[in-house]
Design a protein around this motif. Structure first.
Motif, PDB file in Angstrom:
ATOM      1  N   MET A  21      79.152  23.746 113.633  1.00 35.90           N
ATOM      2  CA  MET A  21      77.644  23.687 113.277  1.00 35.90           C
ATOM      3  C   MET A  21      76.965  24.021 114.205  1.00 35.90           C
ATOM      4  O   MET A  21      75.937  24.792 114.078  1.00 35.90           O
ATOM      5  N   ALA A  25      74.573  27.835 114.016  1.00 33.46           N
ATOM      6  CA  ALA A  25      73.057  27.520 114.318  1.00 33.46           C
ATOM      7  C   ALA A  25      72.831  28.688 115.331  1.00 33.46           C
ATOM      8  O   ALA A  25      71.830  29.183 115.248  1.00 33.46           O
ATOM      9  N   HIS A 276      73.489  15.266 109.868  1.00 30.79           N
ATOM     10  CA  HIS A 276      73.968  16.561 109.227  1.00 30.79           C
ATOM     11  C   HIS A 276      72.915  16.979 107.852  1.00 30.79           C
ATOM     12  O   HIS A 276      72.782  18.010 107.617  1.00 30.79           O
ATOM     13  N   THR A 278      69.967  17.422 108.138  1.00 30.47           N
ATOM     14  CA  THR A 278      68.804  18.258 108.436  1.00 30.47           C
ATOM     15  C   THR A 278      69.118  19.731 108.113  1.00 30.47           C
ATOM     16  O   THR A 278      68.256  20.577 108.297  1.00 30.47           O
ATOM     17  N   ILE A 279      70.422  20.037 107.864  1.00 28.02           N
ATOM     18  CA  ILE A 279      70.841  21.640 107.910  1.00 28.02           C
ATOM     19  C   ILE A 279      69.916  22.167 106.507  1.00 28.02           C
ATOM     20  O   ILE A 279      69.292  23.128 106.690  1.00 28.02           O
ATOM     21  N   GLU A 280      69.996  21.392 105.402  1.00 28.81           N
ATOM     22  CA  GLU A 280      69.220  21.654 104.190  1.00 28.81           C
ATOM     23  C   GLU A 280      67.979  21.048 104.309  1.00 28.81           C
ATOM     24  O   GLU A 280      67.129  21.480 103.568  1.00 28.81           O
ATOM     25  N   SER A 285      67.242  22.362 111.467  1.00 30.86           N
ATOM     26  CA  SER A 285      68.255  21.499 111.657  1.00 30.86           C
ATOM     27  C   SER A 285      68.610  20.887 113.336  1.00 30.86           C
ATOM     28  O   SER A 285      68.080  21.442 113.933  1.00 30.86           O
ATOM     29  N   PHE A 287      70.946  20.951 114.710  1.00 33.63           N
ATOM     30  CA  PHE A 287      71.867  21.889 115.568  1.00 33.63           C
ATOM     31  C   PHE A 287      70.875  22.966 115.906  1.00 33.63           C
ATOM     32  O   PHE A 287      71.250  23.608 117.271  1.00 33.63           O
ATOM     33  N   GLU A 288      70.144  23.596 115.104  1.00 33.66           N
ATOM     34  CA  GLU A 288      69.121  24.664 115.577  1.00 33.66           C
ATOM     35  C   GLU A 288      68.425  24.074 116.850  1.00 33.66           C
ATOM     36  O   GLU A 288      68.149  24.774 117.783  1.00 33.66           O
ATOM     37  N   HIS A 334      79.790  21.559 102.476  1.00 34.95           N
ATOM     38  CA  HIS A 334      80.193  21.825 103.910  1.00 34.95           C
ATOM     39  C   HIS A 334      81.319  21.545 104.103  1.00 34.95           C
ATOM     40  O   HIS A 334      81.959  20.412 104.145  1.00 34.95           O
TER      41      HIS A 334
END
Length: 355
Positions: A21, A25, A276, A278-280, A285, A287-288, A334
């Protein structure tokens, strides 16, 4: 710090789903990733390069460092010697100090306590006799945990009666351990915080974390009032921890919400399962924001993108119901690409948004 621009190569120590992930990102903003690990894993599916070697192989580590512009890690049990071997060749973020603290449970708890955090009562035990003595002070119920390694309930034994001391000591195979007393709490939650090289920080709304069999099952926001009222204090402690570690990247601290305020449980010097969503569910996110931080880019907004967000881990056979999740309105699936389903294994997650 000099900004590491898109087009550069980010090295990731470890090949698990967190590395995968992180790599996704990174690719979205133009970076390549190079994975270094003893075995192939989910991160390899999206990597530009892969070095399969042990963390003790100095020549392979040196070649990996030369091929990268910055190096990070996706799990906290990377041997310190491996990071020390490359730290003079390439920036390593987060640095060694975070691992030195997080890899030893009693060191971690004492570190946070000294920064003003509340912890459960704890004692180190190196023998059965020391465990018996610690139980007399801390009492039962209590949890015996190995001081290093172990996650998702592994390397742990619950003790409800002092007569179970020998059985618990055998369960942890006589390894150096820590005995932790129980805490009365209403909810479990976490603070996911990103810290940039200049010391600026941002954190996400704290999710309510619900576990099954010692493994995270659900993380959801907004959190209940019992958690929301302790957000400020817990986030401030996370900020002090990150500053004391001179941390760069995303760090997670887990807490119990108690009548006396947040009680620190443990920390992870990396992106975290409870983030996790936070991705959507967030404008940027976890990760970013980790990629942004380690590359010296501005941190992104952590504001939620929906009124309610829930992340559910897919454990073992849960992943076989992928068609059901894909057909569910508002759900985002995911799957991590793991080739073998095993009981207790995290195979993926699904995030649900309510707008």
């Amino acid at each position: 710090m000099t900004t590491i621009p898109p087009g550069a190569t980010i090295g990731i120590l470890g090949s698990g789903q967190l590395g995968r992930m992180l790599g996704v990102a990174a690719a979205q903003i133009g970076y390549r990733i190079h994975v270094f690990a003893p075995e192939s894993g989910p991160a390899n599916d999206i990597s530009s390069a892969f070095t399969r070697a042990g963390f003790h192989e100095a020549d392979e580590l040196a070649a990996f460092a030369r091929a990268c512009d910055v190096v990070t890690y996706e799990f906290e049990n990377v041997p310190l010697a491996a990071l020390s071997a490359i730290a003079d060749k390439v920036p390593v973020r987060p640095g060694l100090k975070a691992l030195e603290v997080a890899q030893v449970r009693h060191v971690e708890k004492a570190f946070v306590r000294d920064l003003g955090g509340r912890t459960a009562p704890f004692a180190t035990v190196d023998s059965l006799d020391e465990l018996v003595a610690a139980l007399e002070i801390i009492g039962t119920p209590a949890i015996l945990k190995t001081v290093s390694l172990g996650y998702d309930g592994k390397g742990q034994a619950r003790i409800d009666d002092p007569a179970q001391a020998a059985e618990a000591w055998e369960a942890v195979k006589g390894q150096p351990s820590i005995l932790e007393g129980f805490v009365t709490f209403s909810h479990e939650f976490s603070i996911i915080l990103a810290r940039a090289p200049d010391g600026s920080t941002t954190s996400y709304p704290p999710p309510w974390n619900q576990h099954r069999s010692g493994i995270l099952h659900l993380s959801s926001i907004p959190a209940p009032a019992e958690i929301a009222s302790q957000w400020t204090e817990a986030a401030a402690l996370a900020g002090r921890v990150a500053e004391a570690l001179d941390y760069v990247g995303v760090i997670a601290l887990e807490f119990f919400a108690t009548a006396d305020g947040p009680v620190f449980n443990e920390m992870a010097p990396r992106v975290h399962n409870s983030g996790h969503w936070t991705i959507e569910g967030a404008e940027t996110s976890q990760f970013e924001n980790h990629i942004r931080a380690i590359c010296g880019l501005p941190l992104g907004s952590t504001a939620p993108t929906a009124l309610r967000v829930e992340m559910e881990n897919l454990i073992g056979d849960d992943a076989t119901r992928w068609a059901d999740y894909l057909a569910e309105p508002g759900a985002h699936l995911h799957l991590y690409g793991k080739h073998e389903i095993r009981p207790g294994r995290k195979m993926g997650h699904v995030t649900r948004l309510e707008r």
